[in-house]
Design a protein around this motif. Sequence first.
Motif, mmCIF file in Angstrom:
data_model
loop_
_atom_site.group_PDB
_atom_site.id
_atom_site.type_symbol
_atom_site.label_atom_id
_atom_site.label_comp_id
_atom_site.label_asym_id
_atom_site.label_seq_id
_atom_site.Cartn_x
_atom_site.Cartn_y
_atom_site.Cartn_z
ATOM 1 N N ASP A 43 0.831 -1.200 0.000
ATOM 2 C CA ASP A 43 0.000 0.000 0.000
ATOM 3 C C ASP A 43 0.870 1.257 0.000
ATOM 4 O OD1 ASP A 43 -2.338 1.437 0.090
ATOM 5 O OD2 ASP A 43 -3.005 0.675 2.025
ATOM 6 N N ASP A 44 0.331 2.347 -0.535
ATOM 7 C CA ASP A 44 1.002 3.654 -0.522
ATOM 8 C C ASP A 44 2.419 3.546 -1.096
ATOM 9 O OD1 ASP A 44 -1.310 4.301 0.823
ATOM 10 O OD2 ASP A 44 -0.376 4.370 2.792
ATOM 11 N N GLU A 54 -4.150 4.256 -6.730
ATOM 12 C CA GLU A 54 -5.224 4.681 -5.828
ATOM 13 C C GLU A 54 -5.406 6.186 -5.861
ATOM 14 O OE1 GLU A 54 -4.527 3.484 -1.786
ATOM 15 O OE2 GLU A 54 -2.711 4.645 -1.606
HETATM 16 MG MG MG Z 1 -3.196 3.345 0.100
#
Ligand code: MG
Length: 292
Positions: A180-181, A237
Amino acid sequence: RAKAEGRNGWRFFAAAMDARAREAMQIEAALREGLARGEFLLHYQPQVDLRTGRITGAEALLRWQRSGQTLMGPGRFLPVAEESGLIGPINEWVLGEACRQAVRWREAGLPPIRMGVNLSPIQFRRQDVAAMVLRALAESGMNPAQLDLELTEGILMEQAPETAAVLQTLRTRGVRISVDDFGTGYSSLNYVKNFPIDRLKIDQSFVRGMTTEPNDAAIVRTIVELGHMLRLQVIAEGVETEAQLLQLKAEGCDEVQGFYYSEAVPPADFAELMGHPVAIPRASLAAAARPE
Ligand code: MG
Ligand code: C2E
Ligand code: MG
Ligand code: MG
């Protein structure tokens, strides 16, 4: 005079600290109560395949509905939960509920999609994550191949052998792992090589700037290429505009997630989104629903 001011400054600071500590304690007590009363819920945000236009996944995002108050996002209460011991039970509830929801959708006849669940670094330090995940899968009857665990770079950067073992155990059962990220952490590429990872999630900060800032565009392009060269899926995202979507498509990004299609919504609304053969941007959905 300076001394007096200094003292006042200190007193002001102490009072502020006190207020913040008191607020944290209040939130902690309320969290405990909220957990017991079932005030937590999950909203689901669609992930859309850029080649087929279909919804292929959902990310479960935690919400807190205290009676008589507006719905609260995780930014306001997760830090307090993490400092207290409450993050454990909350995480366990999230995992269990996301798995149960995936099974409910399957039983309702919806096509099987991936279910993304966020794990916090604290969990890896304090909980037996492998056991917790396997228990949630067994108790719900969810197909492990549908589960997609979202980990941040921080968890992987710690390079703990236990983390690698946990991920390996889950991978063997078919569970998928996303970073993520991606790009906002230490961005050491060592862990990409050493951990069993399936997917990179390009952080929304790069997506936000990609149509106007050459540096952000370059970073997005680089992450897509890196991911593909390592045989990883790449999802972006925070996609909010059609311009971003088209550019990501041109770069060969596999999937997108963001307000352009939908924010995170309650399970019933998500099932409705799944009712369309291809995902519809929320602007068009709203227009279609608006009476003339
Ligand atoms: Mg994220
Ligand atoms: P994340 O995993 O990176 O989740 C994406 C966040 O971006 C979500 O915020 C989502 O609502 C928001 N978002 C999605 N699309 C867009 C967009 O197009 N534009 C903008 N501006 N924002 C968008 P949310 O729900 O407030 O969650 C924030 C963070 O809290 C998550 O970041 C995740 O790290 C954490 N979190 C959420 N749910 C859980 C959970 O159940 N467990 C744990 N451990 N962490 C969670
Ligand atoms: Mg996430
Ligand atoms: Mg993020």
